[in-house]
Design a protein around this motif. Structure first.
Motif, mmCIF file in Angstrom:
data_model
loop_
_atom_site.group_PDB
_atom_site.id
_atom_site.type_symbol
_atom_site.label_atom_id
_atom_site.label_comp_id
_atom_site.label_asym_id
_atom_site.label_seq_id
_atom_site.Cartn_x
_atom_site.Cartn_y
_atom_site.Cartn_z
ATOM 1 N N LYS A 195 -6.219 86.589 65.376
ATOM 2 C CA LYS A 195 -5.794 87.826 64.698
ATOM 3 C C LYS A 195 -4.964 88.716 65.625
ATOM 4 O O LYS A 195 -3.937 89.276 65.210
ATOM 5 C CB LYS A 195 -7.019 88.596 64.186
ATOM 6 N N ARG B 28 -27.459 89.088 64.275
ATOM 7 C CA ARG B 28 -26.407 90.043 63.890
ATOM 8 C C ARG B 28 -25.508 89.421 62.808
ATOM 9 O O ARG B 28 -25.122 88.268 62.915
ATOM 10 C CB ARG B 28 -25.554 90.394 65.116
ATOM 11 N N TYR C 250 -9.252 86.248 57.539
ATOM 12 C CA TYR C 250 -8.882 87.651 57.328
ATOM 13 C C TYR C 250 -7.960 87.858 56.137
ATOM 14 O O TYR C 250 -7.203 86.957 55.773
ATOM 15 C CB TYR C 250 -8.148 88.171 58.569
#
Ligand code: LMR
Length: 335
Positions: free
Chosen positions: A42, A171, A238
């Protein structure tokens, strides 16, 4: 008119003309905020877009890239875009649920994507477009889908069988599907901003996490996690998004150049993604700081069996039709 006044007026007019000219030339600024390191798929995509957008618009557009959650953390990012504080983002697809676009969580379903070719069929197909259409009502325009890669799982104990997850605080990104995934494994999911994960692991607030090798390596998670299981159980990618009002308000010829820059940056980002992840994995192996676990066929089958109910359980939230369309397009069929 006294000479002094005449001179002052002339100077004022000159100043006004000057600032007018400066204003006419002031570039359009695009703030592109993201949460990962520059040397990730990204991060590289954002930098490539900057380079091409500035080149193709002859400097009429200036792209400022802010990596590593410098401006905003996960949850704040999208709000900032909707308010117009930033103009471009590329949040992971897992982060669109809290926005009310729950259908994006289909990408988080365990084992839904066999490979990147299947992914491309979905993002380039009818569903990819339909998901972007959903964002319009939220003041957001979807511009492109960018890859990261398949996820590995880390903890301070080897995760070989589903039973190994029991009671572990894992997480997650803010996705209900990821929450269901860890509950199915007997773990306790905990939503945490990406920028806080390293410290969370170091201090024991969480016991482990899932992520792509490139994210894990660039955030140094492998230095505070004793084991990494090469599970490939899910995918992170994304959606590059922009503020709709900002985008629609751009001069048409500028938007055309930016579209071109985005198309090329997308090809680039998707090309480097596999390489970045493979290199990150190699680097982590070389570092000797964490031990890698490769699953046997039986262990893999046990993960798949434990995670299989997640898809049916999440159908109500994500949409049965969305899941079916996804599976069909992934296989190469059309609706
Ligand atoms: C995460 O929050 O774990 C990642 O999705 C961050 C990112 O943008 O890759």
């Amino acid at each position: 008119m006294p000479t002094l006044t005449r001179r002052a007026l002339a100077a004022g007019t000159a100043l006004l003309l000057l600032s007018g000219a400066a204003l006419a030339q002031a570039p359009i600024v695009i703030k592109f905020s993201h949460v990962v390191a520059p040397d990730t798929p990204k991060g590289r995509g954002a930098d490539k877009f900057k380079e091409l957008a500035e080149k193709y618009t002859g400097g009429k557009v200036k792209v400022e890239v802010y990596p590593n959650s410098q401006l905003f953390k996960d949850k704040e990012e999208v709000e900032a875009l909707q308010l117009g504080a930033v103009q471009m983002l590329a949040p992971s697809l897992a982060k669109f649920g809290p926005l009310g676009a729950k259908e994006f969580e289909v990408f988080d379903l365990p084992y839904i994507l066999p490979d990147k070719a299947a992914l491309r069929r979905v993002t380039d197909g009818a569903l990819g477009k339909r998901l972007f259409d959903k964002l319009q009502t939220k003041g957001i325009t979807g511009l492109a889908y960018w890859d990261n890669g398949f996820k590995v799982m880390s903890a301070n104990k080897p995760l070989r069988m589903p039973a190994d997850f029991r009671g572990l605080k894992m997480r997650i990104q803010s996705s209900k599907v990821l929450e269901a995934q860890f509950r199915a494994l007997g773990a306790i999911p905990q939503v945490m901003a990406f920028s806080e994960v390293y410290q969370g692991m170091q201090t024991g607030v969480v016991d482990g996490s899932e992520n792509t090798p490139s994210n894990m390596f660039t955030q140094k998670h492998h230095e505070v996690q004793k084991y990494v299981t090469l599970s490939d159980h899910g995918y992170i990618g994304y959606a590059v998004i922009t503020n709709k009002k900002f985008w629609d308000g751009l001069p048409a010829e500028i938007r055309t150049e930016l579209d071109k820059a985005m198309k090329e940056a997308t090809v680039y980002a998707n090309e480097v993604a596999d390489k970045d992840n493979a290199e990150a994995l190699d680097e982590m192996k070389k570092s000797g700081k964490t031990t890698f676990v490769t699953l046997t066929a039986d262990e893999k089958a046990a993960w798949k069996a434990a995670l299989e109910p997640v898809t049916a359980d999440m159908a109500k939230r994500v949409g049965k039709d969305v899941i079916e369309e996804f599976q069909k397009e992934a296989k190469g069929g059309t609706q």
